[in-house]
Design a protein around this motif. Structure first.
Motif, PDB file in Angstrom:
ATOM      1  N   HIS A  42     -62.660 -49.758 -16.095  1.00 55.97           N
ATOM      2  CA  HIS A  42     -62.971 -48.366 -16.423  1.00 55.97           C
ATOM      3  C   HIS A  42     -64.482 -48.146 -16.455  1.00 55.97           C
ATOM      4  O   HIS A  42     -64.982 -47.091 -16.038  1.00 55.97           O
ATOM      5  CB  HIS A  42     -62.359 -47.994 -17.766  1.00 55.97           C
ATOM      6  N   TRP A  80     -51.600 -36.691 -17.703  1.00 59.71           N
ATOM      7  CA  TRP A  80     -52.893 -37.167 -17.227  1.00 59.71           C
ATOM      8  C   TRP A  80     -53.527 -36.164 -16.268  1.00 59.71           C
ATOM      9  O   TRP A  80     -52.893 -35.690 -15.329  1.00 59.71           O
ATOM     10  CB  TRP A  80     -52.729 -38.505 -16.512  1.00 59.71           C
ATOM     11  N   ARG A 126     -58.140 -39.156 -15.072  1.00 63.51           N
ATOM     12  CA  ARG A 126     -57.406 -40.256 -15.676  1.00 63.51           C
ATOM     13  C   ARG A 126     -56.430 -40.881 -14.682  1.00 63.51           C
ATOM     14  O   ARG A 126     -56.207 -42.093 -14.691  1.00 63.51           O
ATOM     15  CB  ARG A 126     -56.654 -39.780 -16.912  1.00 63.51           C
TER      16      ARG A 126
END
Length: 506
Positions: free
Chosen positions: A259, A299, A303
């Motif tokens: 991430h 989401w 995301r």
């Protein structure tokens, strides 16, 4: 019941995919990504210079610094937060983030740090040598993981430590845990395992991390594995109660670092459309997440892209772990249930990739579309038993099975809160399952009345009846399959909300 391991792949194939994931000149090469991040941060500092002279002086110093030195300094969590917060305070009067005078002071400290030729960033500069994540050994410039530190409550009265703790309080409302010597050993063991499994991908991905911190298991975080509260600013946060297993730790360390890498990539590339607005954007349902009032199952585009990026890499990690488990078990123990499994990672990656193409595509920028296709190409190599497009029953049953285990454990800890309510819920789920099976000319096997009314047993019957449908490609082509699948989705999500109301998912 499902096996969460995909068919094994040859070691040479896995090495080739790892090489592809770290060597793509735009999406894989971490040096390129961090250089583009440095360009973007210097541009912001020059912009801030008109209001904060300290920002302009730091930008000028960075302009003349070697690229490797720029990457190190601008990887500092607090400095990057200060840049973001100062930009926002000058653009929006919402009081978000660190005050401008504090940001100016942080820019001044960073300039002094750079002039002094100190390594890393100002936040890690005051951490003790024992806080290094890597074992102390000679490392070359390419081994960028040498810059990673484990957070300790050490000399907290420095400007960067004070700012870091302020940011942490705003995001978590609780202090960070100072690791014990044993916890430091556990963290290093998990890192060694990760380096053993995927040495090139580990070095590349962890070059986007400067700090690993442990969170106490308190309040709303209880049971949460890891966290990314600072919007990707070079730090990874792990639940200290869950780091004891090296396989778990290797997976979550890579997951959170991925991430960070993607967040750094967003600074210099058009992953999302120029007019993308999260609040008004398209949302898709992450079918393996429990529906809740916080929307953790819904989401947005950013995301979905982050999840897809992570799950493709995690599929590679799990395949490599499963291939080497027998050799590594004497040192690290068996995997057991401590990794999500390659089949589960592949299935989630495939679903998110399909959603990016079919639903989210208008909200992706040019780079985001190219990255999606690049990752799909890698996934096609790893996924040797691809399910038909649009198949989601396996994802729904993954959630249903996990929550069935939670329900059984909940009922073992305490008497049933309302036997009639549980019996009604069991009957309701069985009825919806029978209806879905009838659409496909299938039937639920007969059972006794006691089994019909016992909720955990009823759920097991449902799983046994539905799992075979997830592997039947011919059945998936029938016209009634989408409608039956939608009915099962309704049943699973309604059941999940019922479990949450009961308190079984806490």
């Amino acid at each position: 019941m499902p096996a969460y391991c995909a068919p094994p792949l040859d070691a040479a194939v896995l090495r080739a995919v790892e090489t592809a994931l770290v060597s793509h000149p735009t999406f894989g090469d971490s040096n390129h990504i961090r250089e583009q991040l440095a360009v973007a941060c210097r541009r912001c500092l020059h912009t801030l210079g008109s209001a904060l002279p300290e920002a302009g002086r730091l930008a000028t110093l960075l302009d003349g610094a070697p690229p490797a030195r720029q990457r190190q300094l601008l990887g500092d969590t607090v400095l990057r937060c200060a840049v973001q917060h100062a930009m926002r305070r000058l653009q929006l009067p919402d009081g978000y983030g660190l005050p401008l005078p504090q940001c100016a002071a942080l820019f001044q400290v960073a300039a002094e740090h750079l002039r002094a030729g100190l390594p890393g960033g100002p936040l890690a500069a005051h951490l003790p040598p024992m806080a290094r994540l890597h074992d102390t050994r000679a490392m070359g410039e390419e081994d960028t993981g040498a810059d990673i530190y484990i957070w300790h409550a050490w000399q907290e009265d420095t400007p960067y430590a004070r700012a870091f703790l302020t940011i942490m309080h705003d995001n978590h409302g609780a202090a960070l845990a100072t690791p014990t010597p044993h916890e430091r050993t556990l963290l290093r063991r998990g890192l060694r395992l990760l380096e053993t499994l995927l040495p090139r991908l580990t070095a590349s991905t962890l070059s986007h991390v400067q700090l690993v911190a442990l969170l106490p298991e308190l309040g709303t975080r209880r049971g949460k594995a890891s966290s990314l509260p600072l919007r990707g600013h070079g730090s990874v946060f792990l639940n200290r109660e869950l780091i004891g297993n090296p396989w778990w730790l290797a997976e979550h360390l890579l997951h959170e670092a991925l991430h960070q890498k993607l967040h750094d990539l967003r600074y210099g590339h058009s992953l999302l459309a120029p007019d993308y607005a999260c609040d008004d954007g398209i949302k898709i349902c992450a079918l393996w997440n429990a529906p809740d009032d916080d929307g953790n199952h819904d989401w947005h585009a950013h995301r979905v892209l982050a999840g897809f990026h992570a799950y493709v890499h995690l599929a590679l990690l799990c395949l490599q772990a499963e291939r080497q488990e027998a050799v590594l078990t004497p040192q690290y123990g068996p995997i057991g249930q401590h990794m999500r499994g390659s089949r589960r990672a592949i299935d989630r990656a495939r679903y998110l990739g399909e959603q990016l193409h079919s639903t989210i595509w208008p909200e992706l920028g040019m780079a985001g579309r190219h990255m999606t296709q690049w990752l799909l190409d890698a996934l096609d190599v790893l996924d040797t038993q691809r399910r038909p497009a649009g198949a989601t029953l396996h994802l729904l049953l993954d959630l249903y099975q996990r929550q069935s285990r939670q329900l059984a454990a909940f009922l073992m800890r305490q008497p049933p809160p309302d036997g009639d309510a549980l019996a009604w819920q069991a009957a309701h789920e069985l009825a919806m399952t029978r209806e879905a099976l009838h659409m496909l000319d299938r039937e639920l096997p007969p059972a006794s009345l006691a089994q019909e009314l016992h909720w955990p047993q009823a759920r097991q019957r449902i799983l046994q009846a539905l799992w075979p449908l997830t592997h039947d490609a011919i059945l998936m082509e029938r016209a009634a399959y989408p409608q039956a699948q939608a009915l099962i989705a309704q049943m699973v999500q309604q059941s999940s909300r019922q479990l949450a109301a009961l308190g079984a998912l806490a």
